[in-house]
Design a protein around this motif. Structure first.
Motif, PDB file in Angstrom:
ATOM      1  N   TYR A   1     -21.696  -7.446   4.062  1.00  0.00           N
ATOM      2  CA  TYR A   1     -23.057  -7.711   4.516  1.00  0.00           C
ATOM      3  C   TYR A   1     -24.052  -6.898   3.687  1.00  0.00           C
ATOM      4  N   ASN A   2     -25.086  -7.552   3.201  1.00  0.00           N
ATOM      5  CA  ASN A   2     -26.150  -6.908   2.415  1.00  0.00           C
ATOM      6  C   ASN A   2     -25.676  -6.375   1.064  1.00  0.00           C
ATOM      7  N   THR A   3     -24.520  -6.840   0.583  1.00  0.00           N
ATOM      8  CA  THR A   3     -24.088  -6.435  -0.751  1.00  0.00           C
ATOM      9  C   THR A   3     -24.593  -7.453  -1.772  1.00  0.00           C
ATOM     10  N   LYS A   4     -24.812  -6.986  -2.992  1.00  0.00           N
ATOM     11  CA  LYS A   4     -25.341  -7.862  -4.033  1.00  0.00           C
ATOM     12  C   LYS A   4     -24.304  -8.899  -4.471  1.00  0.00           C
ATOM     13  N   ASN A   5     -23.047  -8.464  -4.517  1.00  0.00           N
ATOM     14  CA  ASN A   5     -21.981  -9.362  -4.967  1.00  0.00           C
ATOM     15  C   ASN A   5     -21.356 -10.041  -3.755  1.00  0.00           C
ATOM     16  N   ARG A   6     -21.754 -11.276  -3.485  1.00  0.00           N
ATOM     17  CA  ARG A   6     -21.252 -12.005  -2.327  1.00  0.00           C
ATOM     18  C   ARG A   6     -19.918 -12.654  -2.659  1.00  0.00           C
ATOM     19  N   VAL A   7     -18.848 -11.926  -2.432  1.00  0.00           N
ATOM     20  CA  VAL A   7     -17.513 -12.421  -2.736  1.00  0.00           C
ATOM     21  C   VAL A   7     -17.124 -13.484  -1.713  1.00  0.00           C
ATOM     22  N   PRO A   8     -16.640 -14.644  -2.149  1.00  0.00           N
ATOM     23  CA  PRO A   8     -16.158 -15.640  -1.187  1.00  0.00           C
ATOM     24  C   PRO A   8     -14.969 -15.096  -0.395  1.00  0.00           C
ATOM     25  N   VAL A   9     -14.988 -15.297   0.915  1.00  0.00           N
ATOM     26  CA  VAL A   9     -13.913 -14.828   1.793  1.00  0.00           C
ATOM     27  C   VAL A   9     -13.403 -16.003   2.607  1.00  0.00           C
ATOM     28  N   VAL A  10     -12.098 -16.176   2.642  1.00  0.00           N
ATOM     29  CA  VAL A  10     -11.495 -17.195   3.500  1.00  0.00           C
ATOM     30  C   VAL A  10     -10.457 -16.524   4.378  1.00  0.00           C
ATOM     31  N   GLY A  11     -10.353 -16.995   5.610  1.00  0.00           N
ATOM     32  CA  GLY A  11      -9.426 -16.397   6.555  1.00  0.00           C
ATOM     33  C   GLY A  11      -8.417 -17.403   7.072  1.00  0.00           C
ATOM     34  N   TYR A  12      -7.212 -16.920   7.302  1.00  0.00           N
ATOM     35  CA  TYR A  12      -6.144 -17.760   7.849  1.00  0.00           C
ATOM     36  C   TYR A  12      -5.498 -17.038   9.031  1.00  0.00           C
ATOM     37  N   MET A  13      -5.411 -17.740  10.155  1.00  0.00           N
ATOM     38  CA  MET A  13      -4.682 -17.228  11.304  1.00  0.00           C
ATOM     39  C   MET A  13      -3.273 -17.767  11.230  1.00  0.00           C
ATOM     40  N   ILE A  14      -2.314 -16.848  11.206  1.00  0.00           N
ATOM     41  CA  ILE A  14      -0.985 -17.192  10.722  1.00  0.00           C
ATOM     42  C   ILE A  14       0.067 -16.425  11.522  1.00  0.00           C
ATOM     43  N   GLY A  15       1.247 -17.001  11.668  1.00  0.00           N
ATOM     44  CA  GLY A  15       2.369 -16.275  12.258  1.00  0.00           C
ATOM     45  C   GLY A  15       2.267 -16.015  13.738  1.00  0.00           C
ATOM     46  N   HIS A  16       1.489 -16.805  14.473  1.00  0.00           N
ATOM     47  CA  HIS A  16       1.355 -16.579  15.913  1.00  0.00           C
ATOM     48  C   HIS A  16       2.698 -16.767  16.613  1.00  0.00           C
ATOM     49  N   GLY A  17       2.996 -15.874  17.563  1.00  0.00           N
ATOM     50  CA  GLY A  17       4.216 -15.996  18.346  1.00  0.00           C
ATOM     51  C   GLY A  17       5.484 -15.928  17.533  1.00  0.00           C
ATOM     52  N   GLY A  18       5.410 -15.307  16.354  1.00  0.00           N
ATOM     53  CA  GLY A  18       6.598 -15.119  15.537  1.00  0.00           C
ATOM     54  C   GLY A  18       6.937 -16.250  14.604  1.00  0.00           C
ATOM     55  N   ARG A  19       6.043 -17.231  14.433  1.00  0.00           N
ATOM     56  CA  ARG A  19       6.346 -18.324  13.503  1.00  0.00           C
ATOM     57  C   ARG A  19       6.543 -17.764  12.092  1.00  0.00           C
ATOM     58  N   ASP A  20       7.581 -18.265  11.414  1.00  0.00           N
ATOM     59  CA  ASP A  20       7.915 -17.757  10.081  1.00  0.00           C
ATOM     60  C   ASP A  20       6.754 -17.938   9.107  1.00  0.00           C
ATOM     61  N   ILE A  21       6.572 -16.940   8.276  1.00  0.00           N
ATOM     62  CA  ILE A  21       5.597 -17.010   7.191  1.00  0.00           C
ATOM     63  C   ILE A  21       6.375 -16.948   5.893  1.00  0.00           C
ATOM     64  N   ARG A  22       6.499 -18.077   5.252  1.00  0.00           N
ATOM     65  CA  ARG A  22       7.323 -18.185   4.052  1.00  0.00           C
ATOM     66  C   ARG A  22       6.474 -18.073   2.787  1.00  0.00           C
ATOM     67  N   MET A  23       7.162 -17.828   1.685  1.00  0.00           N
ATOM     68  CA  MET A  23       6.473 -17.761   0.400  1.00  0.00           C
ATOM     69  C   MET A  23       5.766 -19.074   0.101  1.00  0.00           C
ATOM     70  N   SER A  24       6.350 -20.188   0.529  1.00  0.00           N
ATOM     71  CA  SER A  24       5.728 -21.492   0.284  1.00  0.00           C
ATOM     72  C   SER A  24       4.375 -21.597   0.983  1.00  0.00           C
ATOM     73  N   THR A  25       4.271 -20.983   2.159  1.00  0.00           N
ATOM     74  CA  THR A  25       2.995 -20.979   2.870  1.00  0.00           C
ATOM     75  C   THR A  25       1.955 -20.172   2.114  1.00  0.00           C
ATOM     76  N   ILE A  26       2.368 -19.010   1.598  1.00  0.00           N
ATOM     77  CA  ILE A  26       1.456 -18.164   0.821  1.00  0.00           C
ATOM     78  C   ILE A  26       1.011 -18.893  -0.448  1.00  0.00           C
ATOM     79  N   GLU A  27       1.925 -19.599  -1.091  1.00  0.00           N
ATOM     80  CA  GLU A  27       1.578 -20.336  -2.306  1.00  0.00           C
ATOM     81  C   GLU A  27       0.576 -21.458  -1.998  1.00  0.00           C
ATOM     82  N   LYS A  28       0.751 -22.104  -0.850  1.00  0.00           N
ATOM     83  CA  LYS A  28      -0.192 -23.152  -0.444  1.00  0.00           C
ATOM     84  C   LYS A  28      -1.585 -22.562  -0.241  1.00  0.00           C
TER      85      LYS A  28
END
Length: 404
Positions: free
Chosen positions: A350-377
Motif C-alpha cells: 500500500y502506498n508504494t511506488k512499485n505496484r507489484v502484481p499480487v495473486v492469491g490462491y487458497m489451496i490444500g484445505h482439509g488436507g487436499r494434496d498439493i502436487r508439483m503439477s498444481t504449482i506448475e499450473k
C-alpha cells in the motif's frame, strides 16, 4: 537451512515429528505441562507424559485436565507464579481456548504452545490446513510456522527465548502441519541438553504471584486505562520482530543451524515470479522451483516464518522487484474470499511506488494434496499476469465443480 556438516550428520536420528517436538520441550526444562489429547497433537503430550513418568524432566508437573480450555487456564496459574509453562493443541481444541488466549496475552504470560495445524469443523476433518491458527491471529500470540521437523524442533527453543525476553513477554505458538509433520518420520538432530542450556537460560519472571508481595493479574481496567494495555501489547509485538531475528542468529551461534528469522528466501535474487507460503508446502514449492529453473524460468520463494508479528518491512524488501507475487494460503477469510497471508501481503504494498502484481490462491484445505503439477499450473497463470499487468485477486485452486 544452512548445510549440515559431517559432525551433525553423525548426530542424526530418525524419529516421529511429535517425538522431536516433545524432546525439544523436554530439554527446554519446563516446570508445568498441561494438555488435553486431540488428533493430531496427542503423540506430543503422550511422549512428554512418559518423559515425566521416567524422571527425565526434573521439577516438572504434568496436569491432566478435562478440556483444552482447562489446559490453557491451568497454565495461566502456573505462569503467574513464575513457572515455565507449555501446552499443545490443534483445531477445535485451539478454538475452545479462544477466550483464554486473550487472557494469556493480556497478562503478558510467555507460555509456549505447539499447534499441530488441522482443519476446523464442520464438516469434521482431521487433516491439515492453517485455519485453526489463522483464526487466532488477533489474540496477541506470536505465531511461528515450521517447514520441516528439524525447524519445528529448533523453533521450540527459540519460541521460549523470544517469549520470555523482558522486552517481549508475549505467548508464542509454534505451528506445525498436522500429520504431514507431526506423524512423519524424518532424520534430524535432536536438541542437545547441554547446548540448549547454553542457549536458553532458566526463566526469571519479572512479576509473580507471591503472598509476601501481593500483585493483581488481569485486573479490571476501565476506559481510562484499557487502551494503554492494548498499546503495550502492540509495542511488545513490534519488539518481537527484532527478537525473533536475534533468537535465530543466536541459535546458529550455538547449534550451527539457521533458517532465517522472520522470513527465509530461496532463489529470490533474480526471480521474476516469487511465491509466498508458510509451513510444509514450502518443500514442494522448492522442488518445483528447482525443476522450473532448469527450464530457464526465474522463480523464487519467500517463506514466511513469523506470521505474528507480521514482518511487513522484511517482506516488502524482497518482493518489490518481482514482476508478480503469488501467495499460497491454506486458509480462507469467508466472505472476503482471500487467505490471510494474501491480504496482509497486499497491505505491504500500500502506498508504494512499485505496484507489484499480487495473486492469491487458497489451496490444500482439509488436507487436499498439493502436487508439483498444481504449482506448475499456478506458475502458468502467473506468467499470464506478467503479460497483462497489475492484477490483484484471490481464488480457490482445484475445486471439483461437479461437487458444488
Amino acid at each position: 537451512m544452512t548445510p549440515k556438516g559431517d559432525l551433525e550428520m553423525e548426530k542424526m536420528v530418525v524419529v516421529e515429528g511429535s517425538y522431536a517436538v516433545a524432546h525439544a520441550v523436554k530439554v527446554c526444562r519446563p516446570n508445568v505441562i498441561s494438555a488435553y489429547p486431540i488428533t493430531p497433537q496427542t503423540h506430543i503430550v503422550e511422549d512428554l507424559s512418559q518423559f515425566i513418568a521416567d524422571g527425565e524432566i526434573p521439577n516438572c508437573e504434568y496436569i491432566n485436565v478435562e478440556s483444552e480450555f482447562s489446559a490453557l487456564s491451568a497454565l495461566v496459574g502456573s505462569s503467574a507464579v513464575g513457572a515455565r509453562s507449555y501446552s499443545a493443541t490443534t483445531s477445535q481444541g485451539l478454538e475452545l481456548m479462544h477466550e483464554v488466549l486473550f487472557n494469556v496475552s493480556g497478562m503478558r504470560m510467555p507460555i509456549v504452545m505447539t499447534v499441530a495445524n488441522r482443519a476446523v469443523s464442520a464438516p469434521i476433518n482431521i487433516w491439515n490446513d492453517h485455519q485453526d491458527a489463522i483464526s487466532q491471529r488477533d489474540t496477541g500470540w506470536i505465531q511461528l510456522y515450521g517447514e520441516n521437523i528439524q525447524e519445528v524442533s529448533d523453533m521450540t527453543a527459540q519460541a521460549f527465548k523470544i517469549a520470555e525476553d523482558k522486552d517481549v513477554l508475549m505467548p508464542a505458538m509454534v505451528c506445525m502441519d498436522g500429520f504431514i509433520l507431526s506423524h512423519v518420520y524424518e532424520p534430524l538432530v535432536l536438541l542437545e541438553q547441554e547446548l540448549t542450556d547454553e542457549y536458553l537460560p532458566s526463566y526469571k519472571p519479572l512479576n509473580v504471584l507471591d503472598p509476601k508481595k501481593p500483585l493483581s493479574f488481569g485486573a479490571f481496567a476501565d476506559p481510562n486505562y484499557y487502551t494503554e494495555f492494548r498499546y503495550m501489547q502492540q509495542k511488545a509485538m513490534e519488539n518481537a520482530l527484532k527478537k525473533i531475528e536475534d533468537a535465530a542468529n543466536e541459535f546458529y551461534d550455538v547449534f550451527g543451524r539457521y533458517y532465517g528469522g522472520l522470513i527465509d528466501e530461496y532463489q529470490t535474487e533474480d526471480a521474476d515470479i516469487i511465491f509466498m507460503a508458510m509451513g510444509s508446502i514450502v518443500g514442494t514449492i522448492k522442488d518445483t522451483i528447482d525443476k522450473l529453473r532448469q527450464r530457464g524460468l526465474k522463480v523464487g520463494l519467500l517463506k514466511v516464518r513469523a506470521f505474528r508479528p507480521f514482518p511487513a518491512e522484511a517482506i516488502r524488501k524482497v518482493i518489490m522487484d518481482a514482476k508478480v507475487v503469488v501467495v499460497l494460503d491454506k486458509n480462507i477469510s469467508l466472505g472476503l474470499n482471500e487467505g490471510a497471508l494474501f491480504t496482509e501481503t497486499k497491505s505491504c504494498l500500500y502506498n508504494t511506488k512499485n505496484r507489484v502484481p499480487v495473486v492469491g490462491y487458497m489451496i490444500g484445505h482439509g488436507g487436499r494434496d498439493i502436487r508439483m503439477s498444481t504449482i506448475e499450473k499456478i506458475i502458468s497463470e502467473a506468467q499470464e499476469v506478467m503479460k497483462s499487468g497489475i492484477k490483484i485477486e484471490s481464488q480457490f485452486t482445484d475445486v471439483r465443480e461437479e461437487l458444488v
